[in-house]
Design an enzyme around this catalytic site. Structure first.
Site, mmCIF file in Angstrom:
data_model
loop_
_atom_site.group_PDB
_atom_site.id
_atom_site.type_symbol
_atom_site.label_atom_id
_atom_site.label_comp_id
_atom_site.label_asym_id
_atom_site.label_seq_id
_atom_site.Cartn_x
_atom_site.Cartn_y
_atom_site.Cartn_z
ATOM 1 N N TYR A 34 -7.394 64.758 16.536
ATOM 2 C CA TYR A 34 -7.916 64.550 17.706
ATOM 3 C C TYR A 34 -7.374 65.049 18.900
ATOM 4 C CZ TYR A 34 -10.480 62.075 21.711
ATOM 5 O OH TYR A 34 -10.845 61.718 22.744
ATOM 6 N N ASN A 36 -7.146 66.010 22.883
ATOM 7 C CA ASN A 36 -7.526 66.185 24.237
ATOM 8 C C ASN A 36 -6.595 67.254 24.640
ATOM 9 O OD1 ASN A 36 -9.966 64.409 24.819
ATOM 10 N ND2 ASN A 36 -8.285 62.695 24.577
ATOM 11 N N ARG A 80 -20.710 69.729 27.525
ATOM 12 C CA ARG A 80 -21.449 68.469 27.610
ATOM 13 C C ARG A 80 -20.651 67.799 29.009
ATOM 14 N NH1 ARG A 80 -17.456 66.890 23.768
ATOM 15 N NH2 ARG A 80 -16.069 65.317 24.340
ATOM 16 N N ASP A 82 -19.226 64.174 29.880
ATOM 17 C CA ASP A 82 -19.138 62.546 29.580
ATOM 18 C C ASP A 82 -19.091 61.701 30.555
ATOM 19 O OD1 ASP A 82 -18.496 63.776 27.042
ATOM 20 O OD2 ASP A 82 -16.538 63.589 26.937
ATOM 21 N N ASP A 112 -11.253 68.718 22.791
ATOM 22 C CA ASP A 112 -11.746 68.644 23.794
ATOM 23 C C ASP A 112 -11.089 69.336 25.103
ATOM 24 O OD1 ASP A 112 -14.196 67.183 23.262
ATOM 25 O OD2 ASP A 112 -13.630 65.378 24.030
#
Length: 124
Positions: A34, A36, A80, A82, A112
């Site tokens: 993951y 960021n 998107r 958030d 992301d």
């Protein structure tokens, strides 16, 4: 969890509206990443769970408002906003571009991309 990469990512994004760190981390492979992108990447469900638990502690939930989502094989990308719903009633909206790589029905990599300055200002 669902069967296609596109459906899996859609389901995963919806789960953030009332986040359960252990459940969200269970969507990742054992060596899942993951990232960021303004920060260092996290590897493995345990590290991901700890990060999610810490990050979401101040929020009721995060509504992933997906504007566009495309998939090609095991790659899913979404644009998107958030919307982070704070426990004090406030909201923080963050434009995000996400890229997911799905392997054997789980997230192998999630990156992301967003403006870290917006996050810093929102939490200062």
């Amino acid at each position: 969890m669902t069967s296609t990469p596109d459906a899996l990512v859609t389901e995963f994004c919806r789960k953030w509206s009332s986040p359960d760190a252990a459940e969200l981390a269970s969507y990742f492979t054992e060596d899942g990443i993951y990232h960021n992108v303004p920060m260092d990447p996290l590897t493995g469900p345990e590290a991901i769970k700890e990060f999610i638990a810490g990050f979401t502690a101040a929020f009721e939930g995060i509504d992933f408002q997906v504007h566009r989502q495309v998939s090609d094989g095991n790659i899913v990308m979404n644009e998107r906003t958030d919307v982070m719903r704070r426990k004090d009633g406030g909201e923080v909206a963050l434009p995000v571009m996400g890229v997911f790589e799905i392997v054997d029905g789980k997230i192998a990599r999630w990156s992301d991309y967003f403006d870290m300055e917006m996050v810093t200002k929102a939490f200062s």
